[in-house]
Write an enzyme that holds these catalytic residues in place. Structure first.
Site, mmCIF file in Angstrom:
data_model
loop_
_atom_site.group_PDB
_atom_site.id
_atom_site.type_symbol
_atom_site.label_atom_id
_atom_site.label_comp_id
_atom_site.label_asym_id
_atom_site.label_seq_id
_atom_site.Cartn_x
_atom_site.Cartn_y
_atom_site.Cartn_z
ATOM 1 C CD GLU A 176 49.707 41.599 38.128
ATOM 2 O OE1 GLU A 176 50.086 41.274 36.965
ATOM 3 O OE2 GLU A 176 49.472 42.749 38.542
ATOM 4 C CD GLU A 378 47.138 38.932 34.561
ATOM 5 O OE1 GLU A 378 47.494 40.181 34.295
ATOM 6 O OE2 GLU A 378 46.538 39.001 35.772
HETATM 7 C C1 BGP Z 1 47.812 43.170 35.394
HETATM 8 C C2 BGP Z 1 46.442 42.874 35.986
HETATM 9 C C3 BGP Z 1 45.341 42.668 35.174
HETATM 10 C C4 BGP Z 1 45.373 43.237 34.001
HETATM 11 C C5 BGP Z 1 46.860 43.370 33.067
HETATM 12 C C6 BGP Z 1 46.941 44.214 32.143
HETATM 13 O O1 BGP Z 1 48.649 43.691 36.066
HETATM 14 O O2 BGP Z 1 46.530 41.817 36.896
HETATM 15 O O3 BGP Z 1 44.324 42.713 35.847
HETATM 16 O O4 BGP Z 1 44.771 44.456 33.674
HETATM 17 O O5 BGP Z 1 47.843 43.672 34.092
HETATM 18 O O6 BGP Z 1 47.119 45.603 32.336
HETATM 19 P P1 BGP Z 1 46.322 46.657 31.831
HETATM 20 O O7 BGP Z 1 44.629 46.414 32.138
HETATM 21 O O8 BGP Z 1 46.581 47.984 32.928
HETATM 22 O O9 BGP Z 1 46.566 47.070 30.582
#
Ligand code: BGP
Length: 480
Positions: A176, A378
């Site tokens: 990201e 993701e």
């Molecule tokens: C993205 C990141 C991840 C992951 C995901 C879910 O932004 O790349 O590392 O964590 O989000 O977010 P969260 O863990 O805050 O629910």
């Protein structure tokens, strides 16, 4: 429902700092994430300059993949994974970032992990830097705000490219990378510490100048990594990785439509243009003027960016929101971006609006802008799971994933989008990046561990585990 292409990569995604644990084992140094405290939906995570023994840091033990990797990979194989996204913890290889020689024990750990994946014919997709870097580089250079960090990153890249030359084909240079367009990215992605004990998302001490400069350094580092990697193995395939910002205009007022277009330029195209086309877009000047930043560039940067473009785009997609010029509209939450409520959508327990069609929109948008293959690395639903008689009936997660897979199928079959793979986030429960919680779960595999670090670490297959197994086995045809 839709037959996916042959050799489509079905798998799951993780990040070292959110699941490995073993934060100081076998010579590993402390990373930026090891200095982040736990938080919640309402309490932001904080960064502490010193590791304080009285504080609980979620990354230190996480779900202890370090000691459970064989068991976990076996479960991924049982689901039928053909790909697994993981990141290499920079501090296992270079504990402070400035050593001359790598830490052999750290490399050995990843040798073992890759060997285990190979045993089950699971293709690794490696993020080189996923929201962590040596804290030593934060102390010495204030992270990516300094140009010196580029060389430290390349030294790390060279070691892992050479070591895993014949093991890893797919590399993502930064997780990201557009995270630094917002305040949250300052420390999370940039390793830039503006005050000693600060909340992660501290708008009152934001430095746009440092953020934009740091992002430029990451662009150059990414391009140099691509150039270097292709010399080491011309068959390596490199992807950039952005958090896709799906922002619809909140009304048909031309001001709102224009605002939404500018948000897309800001969050999506600014980074993709540099990394895919090899140069900053024409609207970058407008953004720099608005943000009042001046980016210092070296004469060779233009050539480096041009030569080091990526082969494919990978992105995360969780939700959409609306956007516009009227600040009084009802606000909603998100990971990197927040926006306004969309009355047609429902939200997750953490306030993220669920919008499967937004994924088809994202795939069309990126593919038709850039004409390079895409990977969804993701996607998923963070939810509270309840264990009943040793089982987890997570129909809500199945519903979420099913609807998104259907939209991916349409994008491939009806819109002609070239999609290489799908790795839903947190395929095994892990620590949340934004809140540091364990109770926000994404996995097909439940891990018995709570927000404060209690629990047996036992792994349990959820209902979604068997459902995803069926999806993979049928190559996307059976999603019910
Ligand atoms: C993205 C990141 C991840 C992951 C995901 C879910 O932004 O790349 O590392 O964590 O989000 O977010 P969260 O863990 O805050 O629910």
């Amino acid at each position: 429902m839709y037959q996916f292409p042959d050799k489509f990569l079905w798998g799951g995604a993780t990040a070292a700092n959110q699941f490995e644990g073993a934060w100081n084992v076998d010579g590993k140094g402390d990373s930026t994430s090891d200095h982040m405290t736990g938080g919640s939906y309402t309490t932001p995570r904080k960064v502490t300059k010193r590791i304080d023994d009285s504080i609980y840091y979620p990354s230190h033990i996480a779900i202890d993949f370090f000691h459970h990797y064989k068991e976990d990979i076996k479960l991924f194989a049982e689901m039928g994974f053909t790909a697994f996204r993981l990141s290499i913890n920079w501090t296992r290889i270079f504990p402070t970032g400035t050593e001359d020689t790598p830490n052999e024990k750290g490399l050995k750990f990843y040798d073992n992990v890759f060997k285990e994946l190979k045993k089950y014919k699971i293709e690794p997709i490696v993020t080189i830097s996923h929201y962590e870097m040596p804290f030593g580089l934060t102390e010495k250079y204030n992270g990516w705000s300094s140009r010196e960090t580029i060389d430290c990153y390349l030294k790390f890249c060279k070691v892992i490219f050479e070591r895993y030359r014949d093991t890893v084909k797919y590399w993502l240079t930064f997780n990201e990378i557009n995270c630094m367009m917002g305040t949250l990215g300052t420390y999370l992605s940039g390793g830039i510490l503006l005050e000693e004990y600060g909340p992660l998302n501290n708008e009152s001490i934001d430095s746009r100048q440092l953020r934009f400069q740091a992002m430029h350094h990451q662009f150059v580092a990414s391009a140099k990594a691509v150039i270097l990697g292709k010399k080491i193995n011309p068959n390596f395939l490199f992807g950039n990785m952005i958090a896709y910002c799906c922002a619809y205009p909140c009304s048909c007022h031309p001001d709102d439509v224009e605002y939404a277009q500018q948000q897309a330029q800001y969050f999506n195209y600014y980074c993709c243009d540099v990394q895919v086309r090899g140069h900053y877009p024409s609207f970058a000047k407008r953004i720099w003027n608005k943000e009042q930043v001046h980016i210092a560039m070296e004469p060779e940067d233009e050539k480096i960016l041009k030569e080091g473009t990526v082969d494919f785009i990978s992105f995360s997609y969780y939700k959409s929101f609306t956007t516009g010029v009227n600040p009084s509209t009802e606000k909603i939450m998100g990971n990197l971006f927040s926006g306004y409520k969309n009355p047609y959508l429902k939200s997750s327990e953490w306030g993220w609006q669920i919008d499967p069609k937004g994924l088809r929109y994202a795939l069309n948008d990126l593919y038709h802008q850039y004409q390079v293959p895409l990977m969804v690395v993701e996607n998923g639903l963070g939810a509270v799971d309840t264990v009943e008689d040793g089982k987890i009936h997570d129909t809500y997660r199945i519903d979420y994933l099913r609807s998104h897979i259907v939209e991916m199928g349409k994008a491939i079959a009806e819109d002609g989008v070239e999609l290489m793979g799908y790795t839903p986030w947190g395929c095994i429960d892990l620590v949340s990046a934004a809140t540091g919680e364990m109770k926000k779960r994404y996995g097909f595999i439940y891990v018995d561990r709570d927000n404060l670090g209690n629990g047996s670490m036992k792994r349990i297959r959820k209902d979604s585990f068997y459902w995803y197994q069926k999806v993979i086995r049928s190559n996307g045809l059976e999603v019910e």
